[in-house]
Design an enzyme around this catalytic site. Structure first.
Site, PDB file in Angstrom:
ATOM      1  CG  HIS A  34      -1.901   1.118   1.213  1.00 28.02           C
ATOM      2  ND1 HIS A  34      -2.928   1.192   0.303  1.00 28.02           N
ATOM      3  CD2 HIS A  34      -2.018   2.235   1.987  1.00 28.02           C
ATOM      4  CE1 HIS A  34      -3.632   2.285   0.519  1.00 28.02           C
ATOM      5  NE2 HIS A  34      -3.094   2.942   1.538  1.00 28.02           N
ATOM      6  CG  ASP A  36      -1.051   6.100   1.840  1.00 31.51           C
ATOM      7  OD1 ASP A  36      -2.172   5.963   1.329  1.00 31.51           O
ATOM      8  OD2 ASP A  36      -0.746   5.608   2.945  1.00 31.51           O
ATOM      9  CG  ASP A 149      -6.113   3.393   3.533  1.00 29.35           C
ATOM     10  OD1 ASP A 149      -6.631   2.987   4.586  1.00 29.35           O
ATOM     11  OD2 ASP A 149      -5.173   4.209   3.521  1.00 29.35           O
ATOM     12  CG  HIS A 418      -6.765   6.991   0.287  1.00 25.81           C
ATOM     13  ND1 HIS A 418      -6.229   6.323  -0.784  1.00 25.81           N
ATOM     14  CD2 HIS A 418      -6.076   6.571   1.374  1.00 25.81           C
ATOM     15  CE1 HIS A 418      -5.257   5.535  -0.357  1.00 25.81           C
ATOM     16  NE2 HIS A 418      -5.142   5.670   0.946  1.00 25.81           N
TER      17      HIS A 418
END
Length: 1007
Positions: A34, A36, A149, A418
Site C-alpha cells: 500500500h 500512499d 483504504d 485518499h
C-alpha cells in the site's frame, strides 16, 4: 439498528443457500504494497526511501520464482519508476511478467481516490489517466478494483468501475458495527447496484474485506516481533546503508516454521468462517511493504510449501495469487449472491468514539484549490480542442499546449488521493499538492490566454499605436455546453468605467467598493455566453456621462449585539424577480425569505457556531485531521454583527460581519449574499433563482470547528439529503447512537445537499467539499473550517494535528422553492457554480485619444458555432487526450509486440467526448426522459464528423468487445450481462438514458 436496515434483505437469499461449502479451504495469498501518494511524506521522499525499491525488487523476485505473484495498484509511483528508474531490461521483465499473469495491475488509476469528498469528474479523470498509460504502454486493462483504504465507500464508485469494465470491486473501510454484523452473517460479498436508475445494467460484484483489512495480521503468539513483515518498516529519508530495518519479522527457520504455519492457518480458518465459500483472500502486505521483496519471498516460499505438504491434515491449501486469480476462482463456483441497492457506506466509524467525519472539511483551502484547478482544466481542455478543430487558427504550438494540459491532469489526479483532498496529510505534503496544482494551473492559464489572445487580435478592439494601455480587455470563456447568463466580477482601479462588447455595444455593469482591496473597485458585468464560446469585453476608464456602468449605493446599519429580536421591528427587504430576502435591523440577521413561485415565506436564520474539540487524550476523545469528536453541542461564535446593503441596478449585496468580541475591530466571520436583478425568463432563470453567498471564516482559535447553521421553519423532520460525488443523492435520516451522535450524523457534501417538507425545498450548492448535517428539524449546518491540536503521540509524530491558521472563503448558492422547481434547477445550477466562466485579462491598447463614453464600432467577430446540449445532458469532457494507441485492440497489441523503443508521438486528431445524463429516472417528468442528440449537429463548429466510436468509461475498451462477468443473483437468473450498449450510435446520433455516462472517440475531417 438503523445502520443495518438493508442487511436482512441482503442475507435473506443467502441463508436459503445454506452455510459455507464443506471441504478444504483454499487460501489465496495476494502480495501487495500500500503506497500512499503523499500522506506523511512527499512523493519524492517516498520514491527515495522505499517506493522505487518496491518495483525494482519485486520485478527481480517475480522473475526468480514461477509461483510468485504481485499486484500493483496506483500508477503515480509506478510511472515515476518506469520513466525515471527502470532499465530497459527491467521494462522487458515487466512486460513478460504481465503476459504470464505473475504481475497484475489492479484498480490502475493514478491514485486510489477518496470516495467521500471527491467529485465524479475528477474520479473519472484520475482513473482515465492511469488506464490510458497502462493501455498505451502495455496493452493491459485492469479488471478489478482494490479500494482498500478510502474512509467509507460511496455508491458512485461501483457504477464507475462497472463502466470502466471491472469484473469485481473490493472495499474495506466501512462502519465497524456494520462490518461485525456482516461478518457474523457471512454477508461481506454481494452484487452492488450502486445507481437506482442504472440498477442491474451497471451492477458489480463487491467484496468487503474482513476486520483484518488489507494488512497481514501482525501478531505472532511465539514472537514479540510483528509477523510476515520480514523486510521490516521503511526508513526515511534514505534506506539504511546496512539493510537492517526496524521491526523485521523473525526469519522462517526449521525451528519455527511449524509455529509460523499454525499462525497463518489459524488466521485463514478464522476468516473462512466469515465467508460463504471455501475460498479465502489473504492479503500479504501493508503500508510501504516489499521494498525488499527478496527477503519477503525467501521467507514465505518455504512457509507456503510447508503448509501445502500438510494440506490434508491442516484442511488448508495456500498459493500465491493475484486479485484476478482469487475472483476468477470465486466466479467459477457460480454461487447465488445477494443484492445491495444504491445505499452507500458513509459515514465511516472505526470504533464507538471514532467517527471519521472531520476529514469532510479538513484543509478547506486545499479542497477549494483542487476543485478550482479541476474546473480550469475542464475549461482548458475544451478550449484547446475547439482551437485545434476544424483547423488551428493561430501560432500556438500544439505539443506545448498538450504538455500544459497533461501537467494539470497529473496534478488534479494526484490530489484525489485518499490522503490528499481529504486534508489528512502532513503540512509539507499539503504544500506539495498545492505547488503541483499551482504550477499546472499556471500552465493551463497561459495556454488559454494564448488562445484568447489569438482570437482577440482578430477582433478590432483597438489598435496598438505605441501609447500606454487605456484599459483592460477581458476575454470570458463559458466551458459549459449551455448558454450561460451570469455575472462576472473583476477588480479595477478606477471608479468610472465603460464596458463594451466586440461590437462596441455597452454591456450592463455595476461598480462598487471592493470587498477584498481597500483602494480598488469591484466591477460586475452581466454576460450571456453560448456554450464553449468566449466573448471579449473592453473596459475603459471614462470621464464622460454616457457610460453604461451604474454605481451602487451603500446603506450601513450599526453593529448589533447577539440577542433575540424584539419582534416589533420593520423588516428590511431585498428584492429581485424570484425572492424577497427580509433582514431584521434589530439583530442584523436574516429573518425570512419569500420565494415568488409559490408565494411562500419561509422563516430562515443564519449564524456561525463552533464546536469545541478536546485536545488532551487523557480527557476523552479527540478531533484530528480524520476524526470529529465534539465535546458538546455547537455554541455561537460571535457577540456582535454588522450589516451593510450595497444596492445597485444589476446586483444587491448583503454584507454581514460577525465579531467574536463585541468591541473587536476585526471580524472573524462574514457572509456576503448577492441577489441579481434579472428576469426569470429562459436566459436569466438560473441567475435569478439563486442567492449567492461567499463566507469569510478565520483565523479560528485553537480546537475549534466552525459551522454555518441555517435554520428554517421547514418541517424536514431531521431528514437531510446529500450527494455522492456530485452524481447521485442519498437520503440521510437522523440516527441516534449510544455515543458520538453528533459526529456520526455528519455526511459529505461534495456538490449539493437539501432539506424539504411537503411544500418547499431548501438547496445548498457548494464549490468544494464540506461536512453537512441536520441536527434539528428545518436545520442544515455546514462545517466550513477546522483548527485542531492534540497530544496523541501518533498525530504528533506524523504532524497530523491540523493546526490550520488560514482564513477560508468558501461559496454556497442557496435555492428555495417548490420541489418541482428546485429539481429542475439544482443540477444545472450546481454545474454553473462548479464551472463558472473563466476570465482572462489583458491590456487594452490605447489609440491616443481620450474616451468620452463613446465606444468604437469594430466589426463583430465570427466565432465558431456554439456547442449546445439539452439541459439534462452535461458535456462531461471534450478533450484531445493525446493517446497514440490504435483503437483496434489487435492492432495495438501487435504494435506493442513489434516495438518497445522510444516515445510515440501524441495523437492530436482523436477527440474524447463524454456525455452524462444528469437526472434519475422519474426525478422530473420532462428532464428525466432519455435524450437523443446528433453529435454532428452539436459539434458542427469543430468540423464534419467522420466517425464516432463508443468506448468504455476510461476509453481503453471498444464497448462492443468489452465483456464483463455475470454474477448469479437471487432468484437464480444472471444479470449484469456483457456490457455492450443496447443503443449503439446510429451514425452520429446518440441516445442517453437517465444517469448514463457514455464515452466516445470522435473523429473529424481535417480541413
Amino acid at each position: 439498528m438503523e445502520a443495518l436496515r438493508w442487511l436482512p434483505l441482503l442475507l435473506g437469499p443467502l441463508l436459503l443457500q445454506g452455510s459455507r461449502a464443506t471441504g478444504p479451504i483454499r487460501a489465496f495469498v495476494v502480495p501487495h504494497s500500500h503506497m500512499d501518494v503523499g500522506w506523511v511524506y512527499t512523493v519524492q521522499e517516498s520514491m527515495r526511501a522505499y517506493a522505487a525499491n518496491v518495483y525494482t525488487s519485486v520485478v527481480a523476485e517475480l522473475a526468480r520464482g514461477e509461483q510468485r505473484r504481485f499486484i500493483a495498484v496506483e500508477q503515480e509511483f509506478f510511472r515515476l519508476w518506469w520513466d525515471g528508474v527502470a532499465s530497459e531490461q527491467q521494462k522487458q521483465q515487466v512486460r513478460q511478467l504481465l503476459a504470464q499473469g505473475h504481475l497484475e495491475f489492479v484498480l490502475g488509476g493514478q491514485v486510489m481516490h477518496d470516495e467521500a469528498v471527491t467529485h465524479i469528474d475528477d474520479q473519472i479523470l484520475q482513473l482515465t489517466e492511469g488506464h490510458g498509460f497502462l493501455y498505451e504502454t502495455f496493452g493491459v486493462r485492469p479488471r478489478f478494483s482494490w479500494h482498500v483504504d478510502p474512509f467509507g465507500a460511496s455508491a458512485t464508485t461501483p457504477t464507475l468501475f462497472a463502466l470502466a469494465g471491472f469484473n469485481a470491486h473490493l472495499i474495506s473501510r466501512i462502519d465497524y458495527d456494520l462490518k461485525d454484523a456482516m461478518q457474523e452473517a457471512q454477508g461481506l460479498q454481494f452484487v452492488w447496484r450502486g445507481s437506482p436508475s442504472l440498477s442491474a445494467q451497471q451492477e458489480i460484484f463487491t467484496h468487503v474485506m474482513d476486520q483484518f483489512s488489507y494488512c497481514t495480521p501482525a501478531h505472532l503468539p511465539f514472537s514479540n516481533r510483528s509477523g510476515f513483515y520480514w523486510n521490516g518498516i521503511a526508513v526515511f529519508p534514505e534506506p539504511p546503508p546496512d539493510g537492517v530495518y526496524p521491526n523485521m519479522s523473525e526469519p522462517v527457520t526449521p525451528a519455527n516454521i511449524e509455529l509460523y504455519a499454525q499462525a497463518l492457518v489459524a488466521n485463514v480458518k478464522q476468516r473462512a468462517m466469515w465467508f460463504r465459500t471455501p475460498h479465502v483472500l489473504w492479503p500479504w502486505g501493508c503500508d510501504k511493504q516489499f521494498f525488499n521483496a527478496s527477503v519477503q519471498f525467501a521467507n514465505m516460499d518455504p512457509l507456503l510449501d510447508h503448509i501445502n505438504s500438510r494440506a490434508t491434515e491442516l484442511g488448508v491449501t495456500v498459493e500465491y495469487a493475484t486479485l484476478g486469480d482469487y475472483f476468477h476462482a470465486l466466479h467459477e463456483l457460480n454461487v447465488t449472491w445477494g443484492i445491495r441497492d444504491h445505499h452507500d457506506f458513509l459515514p465511516y466509524a472505526s470504533e464507538q468514539l471514532q467517527a471519521w467525519t472531520g476529514f469532510y472539511t479538513s484543509r478547506s483551502t486545499l479542497k477549494g484549490l483542487a476543485r478550482q484547478a479541476s474546473a480550469l482544466l475542464y475549461a482548458g481542455e475544451s478550449m484547446f480542442t475547439r482551437y485545434m478543430w476544424p483547423a488551428p487558427r493561430g501560432t500556438l504550438d500544439p505539443t506545448w499546449a498538450l504538455q500544459q494540459l497533461q501537467q494539470l491532469r497529473w496534478a488534479v489526479s494526484e490530489v484525489q488521493h485518499h490522503d490528499a483532498i481529504t486534508g489528512t496529510e502532513s503540512p509539507k505534503v499539503s504544500d506539495m499538492y498545492t505547488e503541483h496544482l499551482a504550477i499546472g494551473a499556471l500552465g493551463v492559464h497561459k495556454l488559454m490566454a494564448a488562445i484568447t489572445r489569438d482570437s482577440a487580435q482578430r477582433v478590432a478592439l483597438g489598435s496598438d499605436s505605441g501609447t500606454r494601455p487605456e484599459g483592460h480587455l477581458a476575454s470570458v470563456y463559458n466551458p459549459l455546453a449551455w448558454t450561460v447568463t451570469t455575472i462576472v466580477t473583476l477588480t479595477v482601479s478606477f471608479p468610472r468605467v465603460s464596458v463594451t462588447d466586440e461590437s462596441g455595444h455597452f454591456v450592463p455593469a455595476q461598480i462598487q467598493n471592493s470587498t477584498k482591496e481597500p483602494f480598488a473597485y469591484d466591477l460586475l458585468i452581466l454576460v450571456t455566453i453560448p456554450g464553449l464560446s468566449y466573448r471579449h469585453y473592453s473596459i475603459r476608464p471614462t470621464t464622460g456621462t454616457q457610460a453604461a456602468v451604474t454605481v451602487a449605493s451603500t446603506v450601513r446599519f450599526g453593529r448589533r449585539l447577539r440577542r433575540t429580536s424584539r419582534g416589533d421591528r420593520r423588516l428590511v427587504p431585498v428584492v429581485n424577480d424570484c425572492y424577497t430576502v427580509l433582514l431584521d435591523p434589530d439583530t442584523n440577521l436574516l429573518h425570512s425569505v419569500q420565494e415568488r413561485q409559490s408565494n411562500r415565506t419561509v422563516r430562515m436564520a443564519q449564524e456561525f457556531l463552533e464546536y469545541r474539540a478536546n485536545g488532551d487524550i487523557k480527557q476523552g476523545p479527540i478531533s484530528d485531521n480524520y476524526l470529529f469528536a465534539p465535546s458538546e453541542t455547537a455554541a455561537p461564535a460571535w457577540e456582535a454583527v454588522g450589516l451593510e446593503i450595497v444596492a445597485g441596478k444589476l446586483v444587491t449585496e448583503i454584507r454581514q460581519h460577525f465579531y467574536r468580541d463585541a468591541m473587536a475591530q476585526a471580524y472573524t466571520y462574514a457572509i456576503h449574499s448577492r441577489l441579481a436583478h434579472v428576469s426569470q425568463g429562459p436566459s436569466g432563470e438560473l441567475l435569478c433563482h439563486r442567492i449567492e453567498q461567499e463566507y469569510r471564516v478565520g483565523p479560528l482559535e485553537l480546537n475549534r470547528e466552525a459551522i454555518l447553521r441555517t435554520s428554517s421553519d421547514l418541517d424536514s423532520r431531521q431528514v437531510l439529503y446529500s450527494d455522492n460525488n456530485g452524481y447521485q443523492v442519498q437520503r440521510r435520516p437522523y440516527r441516534d447512537y449510544t455515543n458520538n451522535t453528533i459526529a456520526r450524523n455528519y455526511y459529505p457534501m461534495v456538490q449539493s445537499s437539501f432539506i424539504e417538507d411537503g411544500r418547499s425545498r431548501l438547496v445548498l450548492l457548494s464549490e468544494r467539499a464540506h461536512g453537512v448535517s441536520s441536527q434539528g428539524s428545518g436545520q442544515v449546518e455546514v462545517m466550513l473550517h477546522r483548527r485542531l491540536w492534540n497530544n496523541l503521540a501518533w498525530d504528533l509524530n506524523y504532524n497530523l494535528t491540523l493546526n490550520d491558521t488560514s482564513v477560508v472563503h468558501p461559496v454556497l448558492w442557496l435555492l428555495l422553492g417548490p420541489r418541482a422547481v428546485t429539481t429542475a434547477l439544482r443540477l444545472q445550477s450546481a454545474l454553473a457554480l462548479q464551472h463558472r466562466p473563466v476570465v482572462l485579462l489583458g491590456e487594452l491598447p490605447g489609440d491616443g485619444a481620450p474616451t468620452q463614453g463613446h465606444a468604437p464600432k469594430p466589426q463583430a467577430p465570427q466565432q465558431q458555432a456554439a456547442v449546445t446540449l439539452p439541459p439534462n445532458l452535461h458535456l462531461q469532457i471534450l478533450s484531445i487526450p493525446g493517446w497514440s494507441y490504435s483503437t483496434n485492440h489487435s492492432e495495438h497489441a501487435q504494435a506493442l509486440r513489434t516495438s518497445h523503443q522510444g516515445q510515440a508521438q501524441a495523437d492530436l486528431h482523436r477527440v474524447l467526448l463524454r456525455l452524462h445524463h444528469l437526472y434519475e429516472a422519474g426525478e422530473d417528468p420532462v428532464l428525466s426522459q432519455p435524450v437523443t442528440v446528433n453529435l454532428e449537429a452539436v459539434l458542427r463548429g469543430l468540423g464534419p464528423v467522420v466517425a464516432v466510436e463508443e468506448r468504455s468509461l476510461t476509453g481503453t475498451w471498444d464497448v462492443h468487445t468489452m465483456r464483463r462477468w455475470s454474477w448469479r443473483t437471487n432468484p437464480g437468473h444472471k444479470t449484469g450481462c456483457p456490457t455492450s450498449p443496447s443503443r449503439p450510435p446510429r451514425g452520429s446520433s446518440v441516445t442517453v438514458h437517465p444517469k448514463e455516462i457514455r464515452t466516445f472517440f470522435v473523429h473529424f475531417r481535417q480541413q
